[in-house]
Write a protein that holds these residues in place. Structure first.
Motif, mmCIF file in Angstrom:
data_model
loop_
_atom_site.group_PDB
_atom_site.id
_atom_site.type_symbol
_atom_site.label_atom_id
_atom_site.label_comp_id
_atom_site.label_asym_id
_atom_site.label_seq_id
_atom_site.Cartn_x
_atom_site.Cartn_y
_atom_site.Cartn_z
ATOM 1 N N ASP A 157 0.822 -1.207 0.000
ATOM 2 C CA ASP A 157 0.000 0.000 0.000
ATOM 3 C C ASP A 157 0.859 1.261 0.000
ATOM 4 O O ASP A 157 0.520 2.247 -0.666
ATOM 5 N N ASN A 158 1.970 1.238 0.754
ATOM 6 C CA ASN A 158 2.805 2.442 0.842
ATOM 7 C C ASN A 158 3.780 2.579 -0.324
ATOM 8 O O ASN A 158 4.615 3.476 -0.322
ATOM 9 N N ARG A 159 3.672 1.695 -1.311
ATOM 10 C CA ARG A 159 4.519 1.796 -2.503
ATOM 11 C C ARG A 159 3.698 2.119 -3.751
ATOM 12 O O ARG A 159 4.166 1.941 -4.871
ATOM 13 N N ARG A 160 2.496 2.601 -3.535
ATOM 14 C CA ARG A 160 1.664 3.012 -4.668
ATOM 15 C C ARG A 160 2.291 4.204 -5.391
ATOM 16 O O ARG A 160 3.041 4.975 -4.800
ATOM 17 N N PRO A 161 1.968 4.374 -6.673
ATOM 18 C CA PRO A 161 2.539 5.518 -7.416
ATOM 19 C C PRO A 161 2.155 6.843 -6.777
ATOM 20 O O PRO A 161 1.070 7.003 -6.209
ATOM 21 N N VAL A 162 3.068 7.788 -6.864
ATOM 22 C CA VAL A 162 2.859 9.139 -6.331
ATOM 23 C C VAL A 162 2.807 10.102 -7.501
ATOM 24 O O VAL A 162 3.627 10.022 -8.424
ATOM 25 N N THR A 163 1.851 11.014 -7.474
ATOM 26 C CA THR A 163 1.723 12.016 -8.527
ATOM 27 C C THR A 163 2.508 13.261 -8.158
ATOM 28 O O THR A 163 2.372 13.784 -7.048
ATOM 29 N N TYR A 164 3.355 13.726 -9.084
ATOM 30 C CA TYR A 164 4.129 14.956 -8.882
ATOM 31 C C TYR A 164 3.731 15.973 -9.942
ATOM 32 O O TYR A 164 3.396 15.613 -11.064
ATOM 33 N N PRO A 165 3.816 17.281 -9.577
ATOM 34 C CA PRO A 165 4.136 17.801 -8.239
ATOM 35 C C PRO A 165 2.973 17.602 -7.278
ATOM 36 O O PRO A 165 1.818 17.492 -7.699
ATOM 37 N N ARG A 166 3.304 17.527 -5.992
ATOM 38 C CA ARG A 166 2.276 17.381 -4.977
ATOM 39 C C ARG A 166 1.499 18.695 -4.859
ATOM 40 O O ARG A 166 2.098 19.763 -4.699
ATOM 41 N N LYS A 167 0.179 18.608 -4.954
ATOM 42 C CA LYS A 167 -0.660 19.795 -4.873
ATOM 43 C C LYS A 167 -1.576 19.672 -3.657
ATOM 44 O O LYS A 167 -2.325 18.700 -3.537
ATOM 45 N N PRO A 168 -1.519 20.634 -2.767
ATOM 46 C CA PRO A 168 -2.345 20.551 -1.554
ATOM 47 C C PRO A 168 -3.827 20.488 -1.875
ATOM 48 O O PRO A 168 -4.323 21.228 -2.722
#
Length: 862
Positions: free
Chosen positions: A577-588
């Motif tokens: 679960d903690n290795r799911r893809p991350v979208t960049y840039p991070r937008k609040p």
């Protein structure tokens, strides 16, 4: 950053600008060498001579490095010396040619009649000969060969990683094997394309100290941290030539700051009522270790028993009693008093039958000593991390790697002591690819320690509507609430893993389809309940915990690591679960996101400006709510308490990021790292973009103007002071990164104070502290003179930054807030980097923490 076939070198290069602006210095990458093509983690290397093709290969890596260097970003890589996948050319040669293979010395094999056992058989299907290959389902082996196929439940005839038979142990204690398996890594270091190393699982090695010595020598002293799991008061051996750990010891202490000890009794009582489990964790842990020894480690136990000439039952008994991952005994050297104490204390809880084994693993043959050391880690990992922590969980935020779930809370003074003794370049972290849950999930769970009654009522309400397995339900409610909102699919996947790890109803090797169907039904029903309402009620307090923990971790001594995506909120559970893809840039997307991103960015940029020798100084609030704050200063040190003065013209270059004697400060390293960060070597030489690129100079924070950067060769100021590019660490000590001038030892603490600390050190007190609390009673805005200035000067540092964070916010709110509680700032005028406000002297915390639960102050009048 977690590299995958979908997120490789080109994708990292694309976000270089975002990473630079975030304020970090280095991109910290998961393993980069060729692994099995479908691998999502990279710890199953198949070919040490190649950079992974799925990520872009060597060409892609070089292009990424050039793009990162153009943004003043360096690279730290994760290396795996302990093991590799069995699907590799070298092991094929060994299976084909046996002990006569040129690669027989690569692997730690238990030969029996010239053959090695391979645990692959799972049914009555007969292996099929296909020319010079023997095939069995998806497996293939050279035919004929020096092996025998055995049942998959049996252990293999070789050392492996934990209980994973597809990962075979490497003998990097042999220099030839070390250099063969590290050739690409050393090439990248020589080229200046890599600046630092993270060493995976050092406890599996026969000789971690010897390995690190050879690694440090060949790497030119590159900054190196090790994934060493330390339990409780355990510390990294001072003779391991590395810069520290990967930060689980820090994680558990920061986490403990926000857990209320008063919550232990009611939460343990609630846990026992709901689960029927005992109130004492230690018997649960011991039983879990005994079970995994029987389930998984029969081959390892038998091999050690043969080496030590003792009963396998004695081996199991002593291994189950060991409280740590390693006892640090080195063959050919006298066992240290600390090592003897660890083993002897473990033996006290065992039968007299272990006494011969105790003597053997402390003073016996090299093989007995080494095999015992190598067996302790897997038993701890599988017995504690992957079993006991899923059985005993009164407060799940305490159930972390290296954590002790029955230890509720870390006192502030104890935390200050810990910081005072930290190696200056060790890594700090709050979330990793291996944590059991993310930092923000833990922030929510910590709140429960302050409101156990309300929590018990909520659990009773939900349980009355949906229930499943009393050994699992309470863990489910904790994680459902803390990871909210979460899909039924994600929640189901988590519960399936939790149940399999607990091994009480099902396990990885003993599935039960009917149980798993009922579990899925429970998960789908549970996510439809109004659990999110409780989460919303506690989120103001959880946000306080989250932001406070983040600021403390980023600003305390050491090299702060930011796991991908955790510059904003992340409510992930255990892998995958903690290795799911991350979208960049991070937008609040929420105010919590915005605040966390602001704090992360401002803290990392301030770390860059702090310069060399960022000492640590505890600060103490005054008033009836003082227990609800943790505060400390960071600053530069000077050799004489009154020379130079607290504020002089010599501070001007320091404000630009220069440390003592004009040396540029080292920026804080992260799993990414941006914006004009750099460091220099001795004599103020500026470290650069790699491969001769000219460093940024004009108008860059922390860069001196007009200085030209150079290639890696001949530079002295990179990681390890060995001539590599830019620094990987925060300015918590001298200007070299990896131990030059420090004898390569990690045991030396940063300078924490002046005369008092030196006197305490002379008395053998390595955790000396000096309080910044002074007797002067200046009102805010008063002149900084007299006893107050002298007290700070005598502390041996010139404060440049102050960190203030709220703890235990529920009780604070219940008591009416901060009231008249104040904090006296060190001399000078201070600007809050989060709000822009200016402060001086004694400040009411109600005023200082009126907008955010934290404050990050920088000296404004230097």
């Amino acid at each position: 950053m977690q590299l995958t076939p979908d997120f490789g070198f080109a994708q990292v290069a694309e976000i270089a600008g975002y990473l630079r602006d975030l304020g970090v210095s280095h991109v910290y990458l998961s393993p980069i060498l060729q692994a099995t093509p479908e691998s999502r983690h990279g710890y199953d290397v198949t070919d040490h001579s190649r950079i992974r093709e799925e990520f872009g290969g060597a060409t892609g890596f070089r292009e990424m490095a050039q793009q990162l260097a153009a943004h003043d970003l360096g690279i730290v890589v994760d290396i795996v010396p302990n093991h590799m996948n069995t699907m590799n050319a070298q092991f094929w040669s060994v299976l084909k040619d046996g002990p006569g293979s040129a690669y027989a010395d690569w692997f730690d094999i238990d030969w029996v009649d010239g053959k090695v056992a391979l645990p692959v058989l799972g049914d009555d299907t007969e292996p099929v000969v296909d020319g010079d290959v023997l095939r069995y389902h998806e497996h293939a082996f050279p035919y004929p060969g020096h092996y025998r196929l055995v049942d998959w439940r049996e252990g293999p005839g070789y050392r492996r990683f934990f209980d994973v038979s597809s990962l075979i142990g490497l003998r990097v204690e042999d220099p030839a094997v070390l250099f063969a398996t590290h050739e690409v890594i050393f090439w990248l270091l020589d080229e200046g394309l890599v600046d630092g190393l993270r060493v995976d699982h050092p406890d599996g090695l026969a000789d971690p100290r010897g390995y690190l010595e050879r690694l440090r020598d060949r790497s030119g002293g590159a900054w190196t941290v090790v994934e060493k799991i330390l339990i409780g008061p355990e510390r990294l051996p001072g003779d391991w030539p590395c810069d520290g750990t990967t930060g689980y010891d820090v994680l558990n202490r920061v986490n403990g700051l926000f857990v209320d000890p008063a919550g232990k009794e009611p939460l343990v009582r609630l846990f026992t009522e709901l689960t029927g489990r005992p109130a004492d964790y230690r018997p649960v842990m011991a039983q879990a270790k005994r079970e995994v020894l029987d389930l998984f480690f029969g081959a390892e136990v038998d091999r050690l028993a043969r080496a030590a000439s003792c009963d396998p039952a004695a081996v199991r008994e002593l291994l189950a009693a060991m409280p740590v991952y390693r006892a640090y005994v080195v063959p050919g050297e006298p066992a240290s008093p600390e090592s003897v104490e660890i083993v002897e204390l473990a033996a006290e809880s065992c039968s007299p039958a272990v006494r011969p084994l105790v003597r053997e693993v402390l003073y016996g043959s090299a093989e007995s000593i080494v095999r015992f050391q190598q067996a302790c880690g897997p038993v701890m990992a599988k017995g504690v991390e992957d079993t006991a922590l899923y059985r005993w969980f009164p407060l799940a935020c305490l159930n972390e790697v290296g954590g002790e779930p029955d230890v509720f809370g870390v006192p502030v003074e104890e935390f200050h002591d810990f910081c005072a003794a930290m190696p200056p370049y060790t890594m700090t972290t709050l979330s990793t690819h291996d944590t059991k849950r993310s930092e923000d999930v833990r922030a929510r769970l910590s709140v429960l320690s302050e409101m156990p009654g309300e929590w018990a009522a909520a659990v009773a309400e939900w349980s009355a509507q949906v229930s499943f397995d009393p050994h699992l339900d309470y863990l489910a409610w904790q994680n459902l609430m803390a990871a909210w909102p979460i899909s039924a699919e994600r929640f189901t996947d988590y519960l399936l893993k939790a149940a399999r790890e607990a091994k009480t109803a099902i396990s990885w090797v003993n599935p039960d389809p009917a149980y798993e169907r009922r579990l899925r039904a429970f998960a789908e029903a549970a996510v439809r309940l109004p659990v999110g309402g409780f989460t919303e009620r506690i989120d103001p307090y959880a946000m306080s915990n989250s932001l406070s923990a983040k600021l403390v971790q980023l600003m305390m001594p050491g090299v702060p690591d930011v796991y991908q995506g955790n510059e904003t909120t992340d409510f992930s559970l255990v892998d995958p679960d903690n290795r799911r893809p991350v979208t960049y840039p991070r937008k609040p997307e929420t105010s919590w996101d915005s605040a966390k991103l602001l704090i992360t960015t401002q803290a990392l940029r301030l770390r860059r400006r702090l310069g060399g020798a960022a000492a640590y100084l505890p600060l103490r609030a005054e008033g009836e709510r003082a227990e609800h704050v943790i505060a400390f200063a960071r600053g530069t040190t000077h050799p004489q308490p009154f020379d130079p003065p607290l504020t002089t013209e010599t501070d001007a270059p320091a404000q630009a990021g220069l440390g003592p004697e004009g040396q540029e400060g080292r920026p804080a390293a992260q799993e990414s790292g941006p914006e004009g960060q750099e460091s220099s070597g001795p004599e103020g030489q500026e470290s650069s973009g790699r491969e001769g690129q000219e460093g940024r100079s004009e108008g860059q924070e922390g860069r001196s103007q007009g200085q030209e950067s150079s290639g890696r060769e001949g530079r002295e100021g990179g990681p390890g002071g060995a001539g590599s590019r830019g620094s990987v660490v925060a300015a918590d000590g001298d200007s070299s990164l990896a131990g030059e001038g420090r004898d390569g030892a990690v045991g030396a603490a940063p300078i924490v104070a002046g005369p008092q600390a030196r006197a305490a050190a002379a008395d053998g007190d390595t955790r000396a502290r000096v309080s910044a609390q002074v007797t002067a009673e200046e009102e805010p805005g008063a002149a900084v003179t007299g006893e107050r200035a002298r007290a700070v000067a005598e502390a041996g540092m010139r404060p440049r930054a102050v960190v203030v964070a709220t703890r235990l916010p529920v009780r604070l709110a219940a008591s009416g807030g901060w009231g008249t509680t104040t904090l006296t700032l060190p001399p000078g005028t201070w600007r809050d980097l989060l709000t822009g406000s200016l402060h001086t002297g004694r400040i009411p915390l109600a005023h200082l923490l009126g907008q955010y639960p934290v404050s990050l102050l920088e000296r404004h009048d230097l």
